[in-house]
Design a protein around this motif. Structure first.
Motif, PDB file in Angstrom:
ATOM      1  N   ASP A 140       0.893   6.750 -15.498  1.00 28.35           N
ATOM      2  CA  ASP A 140       1.298   8.106 -15.878  1.00 28.35           C
ATOM      3  C   ASP A 140       2.414   8.562 -14.934  1.00 28.35           C
ATOM      4  OD1 ASP A 140       1.590  10.679 -16.687  1.00 28.35           O
ATOM      5  OD2 ASP A 140      -0.509  11.244 -16.479  1.00 28.35           O
ATOM      6  N   THR A 141       3.645   8.437 -15.386  1.00 30.47           N
ATOM      7  CA  THR A 141       4.803   8.795 -14.540  1.00 30.47           C
ATOM      8  C   THR A 141       5.038  10.303 -14.459  1.00 30.47           C
ATOM      9  OG1 THR A 141       6.287   8.505 -16.436  1.00 30.47           O
ATOM     10  CG2 THR A 141       5.941   6.593 -15.005  1.00 30.47           C
ATOM     11  N   SER A 142       4.302  11.084 -15.249  1.00 30.35           N
ATOM     12  CA  SER A 142       4.491  12.539 -15.228  1.00 30.35           C
ATOM     13  C   SER A 142       3.757  13.198 -14.069  1.00 30.35           C
ATOM     14  CB  SER A 142       4.016  13.155 -16.548  1.00 30.35           C
ATOM     15  OG  SER A 142       2.608  12.980 -16.708  1.00 30.35           O
ATOM     16  N   VAL A 143       2.872  12.442 -13.407  1.00 28.04           N
ATOM     17  CA  VAL A 143       2.085  12.977 -12.299  1.00 28.04           C
ATOM     18  C   VAL A 143       2.209  12.035 -11.108  1.00 28.04           C
ATOM     19  CG1 VAL A 143      -0.219  13.622 -11.500  1.00 28.04           C
ATOM     20  CG2 VAL A 143       0.440  14.070 -13.876  1.00 28.04           C
ATOM     21  N   ARG A 144       2.356  12.620  -9.910  1.00 33.06           N
ATOM     22  CA  ARG A 144       2.449  11.812  -8.699  1.00 33.06           C
ATOM     23  C   ARG A 144       1.535  12.418  -7.638  1.00 33.06           C
ATOM     24  NH1 ARG A 144       5.688   7.748  -7.315  1.00 33.06           N
ATOM     25  NH2 ARG A 144       6.187   7.351  -5.124  1.00 33.06           N
ATOM     26  N   ILE A 145       0.629  11.612  -7.127  1.00 32.45           N
ATOM     27  CA  ILE A 145      -0.349  12.073  -6.149  1.00 32.45           C
ATOM     28  C   ILE A 145      -0.284  11.151  -4.938  1.00 32.45           C
ATOM     29  CG2 ILE A 145      -2.777  12.594  -5.710  1.00 32.45           C
ATOM     30  CD1 ILE A 145      -3.117  12.782  -8.781  1.00 32.45           C
ATOM     31  N   ASN A 146      -0.007  11.726  -3.768  1.00 31.32           N
ATOM     32  CA  ASN A 146       0.117  10.924  -2.548  1.00 31.32           C
ATOM     33  C   ASN A 146       1.070   9.741  -2.750  1.00 31.32           C
ATOM     34  OD1 ASN A 146      -1.695  12.583  -1.174  1.00 31.32           O
ATOM     35  ND2 ASN A 146      -3.458  11.357  -1.797  1.00 31.32           N
ATOM     36  N   ARG A 147       2.202  10.036  -3.372  1.00 25.65           N
ATOM     37  CA  ARG A 147       3.263   9.058  -3.617  1.00 25.65           C
ATOM     38  C   ARG A 147       2.840   7.939  -4.575  1.00 25.65           C
ATOM     39  NH1 ARG A 147       5.893   8.206   2.468  1.00 25.65           N
ATOM     40  NH2 ARG A 147       6.351  10.437   2.847  1.00 25.65           N
ATOM     41  N   ARG A 148       1.792   8.193  -5.318  1.00 23.90           N
ATOM     42  CA  ARG A 148       1.344   7.195  -6.293  1.00 23.90           C
ATOM     43  C   ARG A 148       1.164   7.858  -7.654  1.00 23.90           C
ATOM     44  NH1 ARG A 148      -3.938   4.329  -4.212  1.00 23.90           N
ATOM     45  NH2 ARG A 148      -4.471   6.511  -3.737  1.00 23.90           N
TER      46      ARG A 148
END
Length: 266
Positions: free
Chosen positions: A92-100
């Motif tokens: 899921d490229t629409s969300v980024r959490i802790n650089r992932r």
């Protein structure tokens, strides 16, 4: 009408001959009163602006990262299990959490003969492929809430609840600003007039925007055998020019809440 600066009045005496000239409650605000008392100025304006910004930004973040928590709870409180089939595995490229970027899993499953489609997320590696069989956890209360075992229904799971701090802080600031403003308006319209001693007049260095600071006037007065304080701020310094050098000013205080007072502005 003058702002009633009086070098000879005593704070809280209520006997200054100028006081009876004030309009009787409920007082209608003048144009200057609407600008200084009824509008959100100084700290009130800052709290309202920042609060609305935090509330708006936080609501978006909360929807993205914590919007699925009710579904997570529904599954955990009334968990059922079913066999499922993975239909899609993608980053899921629409969300980024802790650089992932989380991995989104789409799947199909059946509960009591009824077919459902669902999706869940996970930040760690997933050894799943399209067409693979995978156990599905669903809510017996509402079978549409489901996740592949070992993943989260919500993007971040329960950790997403931390994103709710920002909107809660924002709405708290908005509440503070609105309540403070409404109290000042009530004091202006229905408050008791009294002569107050000016305790401060100058720039408020603790508050500012874009390098400028509001002008602040603070006062104290006697009511009910106690001393009460109040203040008012304005970024347009010209609004307070009539009070420069004043030792005493007329303020209006709420008889039920003497801690709520405001400057009399004609």
């Amino acid at each position: 009408m003058a702002p009633f600066p009086s070098s000879g009045a005593t704070g809280g005496s209520g006997e200054d001959p100028l006081l009876p000239t004030l309009p009787s409650p409920p007082r209608k605000p003048t144009a200057r009163a609407r600008k200084l008392v009824f509008a959100y100025t100084g700290m009130q304006g800052g709290a309202l602006y920042v609060g609305l910004l935090f509330a708006a930004l936080g609501s978006v973040l909360g929807y993205v990262f914590a919007g699925g928590i009710p579904g997570e709870l529904a599954i955990d409180l009334a968990r059922g299990e079913a066999a499922g089939e993975v239909t899609s595995v993608a980053v899921d490229t629409s969300v980024r959490i802790n650089r992932r970027n989380p991995t989104r899993v789409e799947f199909e499953y059946q509960v009591d003969g009824q077919r459902f489609q669902g999706q869940s997320s996970w930040l760690g590696p997933l050894k799943l492929e399209n067409g693979a069989q995978a156990p599905v956890e669903y809510s017996r209360w509402a079978p549409r809430f489901a996740r592949v075992a070992g993943t989260n229904y919500s993007v971040m799971g329960y950790a997403g609840a931390y994103t709710l701090v920002l909107p809660l802080l924002g709405f708290g600031l908005v509440f503070f600003a609105v309540r403070s403003n409404r109290r000042e308006i009530r004091a202006y319209r229905y408050g008791v007039p009294v002569m107050a001693r000016v305790t401060f007049f100058g720039e408020d260095q603790a508050t500012g925007k874009q390098g400028s600071h509001p002008l602040k006037i603070a006062w104290e007065f006697e009511a009910g055998g106690r001393t009460w304080q109040g203040s008012l701020q304005a970024f347009d310094h010209a609004d307070f020019s009539p009070y420069a050098g004043a030792r005493h000013v007329v303020v209006l205080y709420d008889r039920a809440r003497p801690d709520c007072s405001t400057l009399w502005v004609d």
